[in-house]
Design a protein around this motif. Sequence first.
Motif, PDB file in Angstrom:
ATOM      1  N   ALA A 136       0.810  -1.222   0.000  1.00  0.00           N
ATOM      2  CA  ALA A 136       0.000   0.000   0.000  1.00  0.00           C
ATOM      3  C   ALA A 136       0.841   1.269   0.000  1.00  0.00           C
ATOM      4  O   ALA A 136       0.483   2.241  -0.674  1.00  0.00           O
ATOM      5  N   GLU A 137       1.946   1.293   0.703  1.00  0.00           N
ATOM      6  CA  GLU A 137       2.736   2.526   0.777  1.00  0.00           C
ATOM      7  C   GLU A 137       3.382   2.915  -0.558  1.00  0.00           C
ATOM      8  O   GLU A 137       3.843   4.032  -0.729  1.00  0.00           O
ATOM      9  N   ASP A 138       3.402   2.001  -1.516  1.00  0.00           N
ATOM     10  CA  ASP A 138       3.954   2.295  -2.836  1.00  0.00           C
ATOM     11  C   ASP A 138       2.874   2.662  -3.865  1.00  0.00           C
ATOM     12  O   ASP A 138       3.190   2.948  -5.012  1.00  0.00           O
ATOM     13  N   THR A 187      -5.221   1.243  -3.502  1.00  0.00           N
ATOM     14  CA  THR A 187      -5.373   0.742  -2.133  1.00  0.00           C
ATOM     15  C   THR A 187      -6.817   0.877  -1.669  1.00  0.00           C
ATOM     16  O   THR A 187      -7.391  -0.056  -1.113  1.00  0.00           O
ATOM     17  N   ALA A 188      -7.422   2.030  -1.901  1.00  0.00           N
ATOM     18  CA  ALA A 188      -8.813   2.255  -1.497  1.00  0.00           C
ATOM     19  C   ALA A 188      -9.758   1.338  -2.260  1.00  0.00           C
ATOM     20  O   ALA A 188     -10.710   0.791  -1.690  1.00  0.00           O
ATOM     21  N   ILE A 189      -9.489   1.140  -3.544  1.00  0.00           N
ATOM     22  CA  ILE A 189     -10.324   0.243  -4.349  1.00  0.00           C
ATOM     23  C   ILE A 189     -10.180  -1.187  -3.835  1.00  0.00           C
ATOM     24  O   ILE A 189     -11.173  -1.901  -3.660  1.00  0.00           O
ATOM     25  N   GLY A 190      -8.940  -1.613  -3.578  1.00  0.00           N
ATOM     26  CA  GLY A 190      -8.696  -2.964  -3.073  1.00  0.00           C
ATOM     27  C   GLY A 190      -9.360  -3.194  -1.723  1.00  0.00           C
ATOM     28  O   GLY A 190      -9.932  -4.248  -1.471  1.00  0.00           O
ATOM     29  N   GLU A 191      -9.309  -2.183  -0.861  1.00  0.00           N
ATOM     30  CA  GLU A 191      -9.937  -2.293   0.454  1.00  0.00           C
ATOM     31  C   GLU A 191     -11.453  -2.428   0.328  1.00  0.00           C
ATOM     32  O   GLU A 191     -12.078  -3.261   0.989  1.00  0.00           O
ATOM     33  N   GLY A 192     -12.059  -1.620  -0.548  1.00  0.00           N
ATOM     34  CA  GLY A 192     -13.503  -1.698  -0.762  1.00  0.00           C
ATOM     35  C   GLY A 192     -13.923  -3.034  -1.355  1.00  0.00           C
ATOM     36  O   GLY A 192     -14.914  -3.639  -0.931  1.00  0.00           O
ATOM     37  N   LEU A 193     -13.169  -3.505  -2.348  1.00  0.00           N
ATOM     38  CA  LEU A 193     -13.465  -4.811  -2.944  1.00  0.00           C
ATOM     39  C   LEU A 193     -13.330  -5.930  -1.920  1.00  0.00           C
ATOM     40  O   LEU A 193     -14.157  -6.846  -1.866  1.00  0.00           O
ATOM     41  N   LYS A 237      -3.843  -3.844 -13.216  1.00  0.00           N
ATOM     42  CA  LYS A 237      -4.586  -5.027 -12.758  1.00  0.00           C
ATOM     43  C   LYS A 237      -3.808  -5.801 -11.699  1.00  0.00           C
ATOM     44  O   LYS A 237      -4.356  -6.171 -10.664  1.00  0.00           O
ATOM     45  N   THR A 238      -2.530  -6.041 -11.938  1.00  0.00           N
ATOM     46  CA  THR A 238      -1.722  -6.801 -10.986  1.00  0.00           C
ATOM     47  C   THR A 238      -1.529  -6.016  -9.693  1.00  0.00           C
ATOM     48  O   THR A 238      -1.578  -6.587  -8.602  1.00  0.00           O
ATOM     49  N   SER A 239      -1.352  -4.714  -9.795  1.00  0.00           N
ATOM     50  CA  SER A 239      -1.239  -3.873  -8.599  1.00  0.00           C
ATOM     51  C   SER A 239      -2.511  -3.966  -7.767  1.00  0.00           C
ATOM     52  O   SER A 239      -2.454  -4.165  -6.545  1.00  0.00           O
ATOM     53  N   LEU A 247      -5.580  -5.950  -3.195  1.00  0.00           N
ATOM     54  CA  LEU A 247      -6.805  -6.649  -2.812  1.00  0.00           C
ATOM     55  C   LEU A 247      -6.487  -7.888  -2.000  1.00  0.00           C
ATOM     56  O   LEU A 247      -7.096  -8.140  -0.954  1.00  0.00           O
ATOM     57  N   THR A 248      -5.513  -8.657  -2.439  1.00  0.00           N
ATOM     58  CA  THR A 248      -5.125  -9.880  -1.724  1.00  0.00           C
ATOM     59  C   THR A 248      -4.642  -9.554  -0.314  1.00  0.00           C
ATOM     60  O   THR A 248      -5.008 -10.237   0.645  1.00  0.00           O
ATOM     61  N   ASP A 249      -3.841  -8.500  -0.172  1.00  0.00           N
ATOM     62  CA  ASP A 249      -3.377  -8.099   1.160  1.00  0.00           C
ATOM     63  C   ASP A 249      -4.536  -7.756   2.077  1.00  0.00           C
ATOM     64  O   ASP A 249      -4.557  -8.139   3.243  1.00  0.00           O
ATOM     65  N   HIS A 250      -5.528  -7.034   1.564  1.00  0.00           N
ATOM     66  CA  HIS A 250      -6.695  -6.671   2.377  1.00  0.00           C
ATOM     67  C   HIS A 250      -7.546  -7.897   2.696  1.00  0.00           C
ATOM     68  O   HIS A 250      -8.061  -8.026   3.810  1.00  0.00           O
ATOM     69  N   LEU A 251      -7.703  -8.792   1.735  1.00  0.00           N
ATOM     70  CA  LEU A 251      -8.506  -9.996   1.980  1.00  0.00           C
ATOM     71  C   LEU A 251      -7.887 -10.873   3.065  1.00  0.00           C
ATOM     72  O   LEU A 251      -8.599 -11.449   3.882  1.00  0.00           O
ATOM     73  N   LYS A 252      -6.583 -10.986   3.071  1.00  0.00           N
ATOM     74  CA  LYS A 252      -5.899 -11.847   4.043  1.00  0.00           C
ATOM     75  C   LYS A 252      -6.229 -11.467   5.480  1.00  0.00           C
ATOM     76  O   LYS A 252      -6.250 -12.330   6.349  1.00  0.00           O
TER      77      LYS A 252
END
Length: 99
Positions: free
Chosen positions: A19-21, A27-33, A58-60, A65-70
Amino acid sequence: MVTKNALSRAGFEGPVLKAEDDRYGYTAIGEGLAHNISALDENVSTVIGIEGKWGAGKTSLLNLLTDHLKVQVPATTKIVVFSPLVNSPDESPVNRPSS
């Protein structure tokens, strides 16, 4: 003296790994998803895909998203990330060893 990491140099074309990169708001999109995915009915099969042009992030987004899901799903939940560019057509993404 300010030191820059590898992601801040001009011309870097690799995906965001943490996220810091993130410089584009994924990051916000991944967190919401992640929140919406973790709220899905676990008794219903669901497939989610991420589509976009080459270099769109897409990969970013998938990494974030994977980090938030974990941290949002139970420890017994297995997250299977599938990339058709990485996986051979004969290889099942479910049988791959976890990274």
